[in-house]
Motif scaffolding. Structure first.
Motif, mmCIF file in Angstrom:
data_model
loop_
_atom_site.group_PDB
_atom_site.id
_atom_site.type_symbol
_atom_site.label_atom_id
_atom_site.label_comp_id
_atom_site.label_asym_id
_atom_site.label_seq_id
_atom_site.Cartn_x
_atom_site.Cartn_y
_atom_site.Cartn_z
ATOM 1 N N THR A 140 9.652 9.396 -0.218
ATOM 2 C CA THR A 140 9.493 8.084 0.562
ATOM 3 C C THR A 140 10.845 7.633 1.293
ATOM 4 O OG1 THR A 140 8.125 7.172 -1.143
ATOM 5 C CG2 THR A 140 9.224 5.476 0.339
ATOM 6 N N GLN A 176 11.483 7.373 5.202
ATOM 7 C CA GLN A 176 12.079 6.144 5.896
ATOM 8 C C GLN A 176 13.161 6.300 6.816
ATOM 9 O OE1 GLN A 176 13.409 3.459 2.601
ATOM 10 N NE2 GLN A 176 14.146 1.833 3.939
ATOM 11 N N VAL A 181 10.140 1.379 9.478
ATOM 12 C CA VAL A 181 10.073 1.275 8.222
ATOM 13 C C VAL A 181 11.129 0.218 7.823
ATOM 14 C CG1 VAL A 181 9.921 2.094 5.791
ATOM 15 C CG2 VAL A 181 9.002 3.362 7.580
ATOM 16 N N ASP A 182 12.286 0.718 8.010
ATOM 17 C CA ASP A 182 13.317 -0.459 7.905
ATOM 18 C C ASP A 182 13.154 -1.821 8.246
ATOM 19 O OD1 ASP A 182 15.175 1.277 6.328
ATOM 20 O OD2 ASP A 182 15.847 2.165 7.947
ATOM 21 N N SER A 210 9.999 -3.377 6.371
ATOM 22 C CA SER A 210 9.964 -3.461 4.972
ATOM 23 C C SER A 210 10.635 -4.811 4.350
ATOM 24 C CB SER A 210 10.856 -2.272 4.280
ATOM 25 O OG SER A 210 11.059 -2.141 2.693
ATOM 26 N N ARG A 269 8.167 -7.571 1.882
ATOM 27 C CA ARG A 269 8.421 -7.739 0.611
ATOM 28 C C ARG A 269 8.363 -9.488 0.360
ATOM 29 N NH1 ARG A 269 13.239 -7.620 -2.992
ATOM 30 N NH2 ARG A 269 12.572 -6.721 -5.016
ATOM 31 N N SER A 296 6.849 -2.100 -0.334
ATOM 32 C CA SER A 296 8.118 -2.477 0.195
ATOM 33 C C SER A 296 9.183 -2.461 -0.888
ATOM 34 C CB SER A 296 8.206 -3.717 1.111
ATOM 35 O OG SER A 296 7.910 -4.959 0.060
ATOM 36 N N ASN A 297 8.858 -2.705 -2.020
ATOM 37 C CA ASN A 297 9.722 -2.359 -3.008
ATOM 38 C C ASN A 297 10.375 -1.015 -3.581
ATOM 39 O OD1 ASN A 297 9.636 -5.260 -4.476
ATOM 40 N ND2 ASN A 297 7.598 -4.781 -4.336
ATOM 41 N N THR A 322 10.931 0.942 -0.727
ATOM 42 C CA THR A 322 11.498 1.367 0.592
ATOM 43 C C THR A 322 12.864 0.538 0.343
ATOM 44 O OG1 THR A 322 10.288 -0.339 1.792
ATOM 45 C CG2 THR A 322 9.645 1.936 1.891
ATOM 46 N N GLU A 323 12.772 -0.615 -0.406
ATOM 47 C CA GLU A 323 14.145 -1.301 -0.500
ATOM 48 C C GLU A 323 14.925 -1.047 -1.626
ATOM 49 O OE1 GLU A 323 15.098 -4.299 1.627
ATOM 50 O OE2 GLU A 323 13.938 -2.914 2.780
#
Length: 211
Positions: free
Chosen positions: A11, A15, A21-22, A25, A29, A156-157, A159-160
């Motif tokens: 993932t 990203q 995605v950044d 994301s 969230r 998003s959790n 990617t974050e």
């Protein structure tokens, strides 16, 4: 949990190669935030009052109940599991501290490090999304939109760097179960009404234990 580390790295690699995605994301969230979902419930209640819609008011009441259920379930499991978040784990390695994490998270003043499992944002998003989807199941676009936003909030959790994919998957199942339970079992038992007293405005929440 099997494959979590590999899926997390895949993932993050995706990203890094796709800047959108950044950008998307952190916005997605937002839909798992408790205060935002309280605002959504409040919006339904306000619409119910303004447009005299019992359905909208009931949706608000059930959303509030689902948030209460979600909060209890999330905190209980997080304290028992003690799973480290990806951002706290060394080079994306999965670590479980169990109930011992309960003491470490406060002793080390890192209360957000040992509460990965399961994702509270995902539970919150899916519990409220399920209530709305069940209450407004026609047209199909409403449930589709609700579950799409909840899914994006959950993903998003990852990617974050806040959760592993299994945290999100289990959180989605728990959130759906809570929302579905509240709609089926609590429909006629919860009543929320505005309360104005001595120049103060609030809500009166009444829950009937028996029918």
């Amino acid at each position: 949990i099997k494959n979590d580390e590999e899926l997390y790295r895949d993932t993050k690699n995706y990203q890094q190669k796709h800047g959108w995605v950044d950008e998307l994301s952190p916005k997605m969230r937002w839909f798992g935030d408790g205060n935002v979902n309280l605002g959504i419930a409040g919006g339904f209640y306000l619409c119910g009052v303004v447009f005299k819609s019992k359905k909208a008011r009931k949706t608000a009441e059930l959303s509030l109940m689902s948030l209460i259920h979600a909060g209890v379930a999330v905190q209980l499991v997080k304290h028992l599991a003690g799973r480290k978040r990806p951002e706290a784990a060394p080079v994306g390695e999965d670590h479980w501290e169990g109930p011992a994490g309960f003491f470490k998270r406060y002793k080390d003043h890192r209360d957000m490090y040992y509460d990965a499992f399961f994702s509270g944002h995902t539970v919150t998003a899916f519990s409220v999304a399920t209530v709305i989807a069940k209450m407004y199941n026609k047209p199909f676009i409403v449930p589709a939109l609700c579950y799409t936003l909840a899914s994006l909030a959950g993903l998003s959790n990852v990617t974050e760097d806040a959760h592993w994919l299994s945290d999100v998957f289990v959180g989605a199942l728990v959130g759906y179960a809570i929302g579905n339970f509240v709609v089926k079992k609590r429909w006629k038992r919860l009543h929320v009404v505005p309360l104005v007293q001595h120049n103060k405005v609030g809500l009166s929440i009444n829950f009937l234990l028996t029918k």
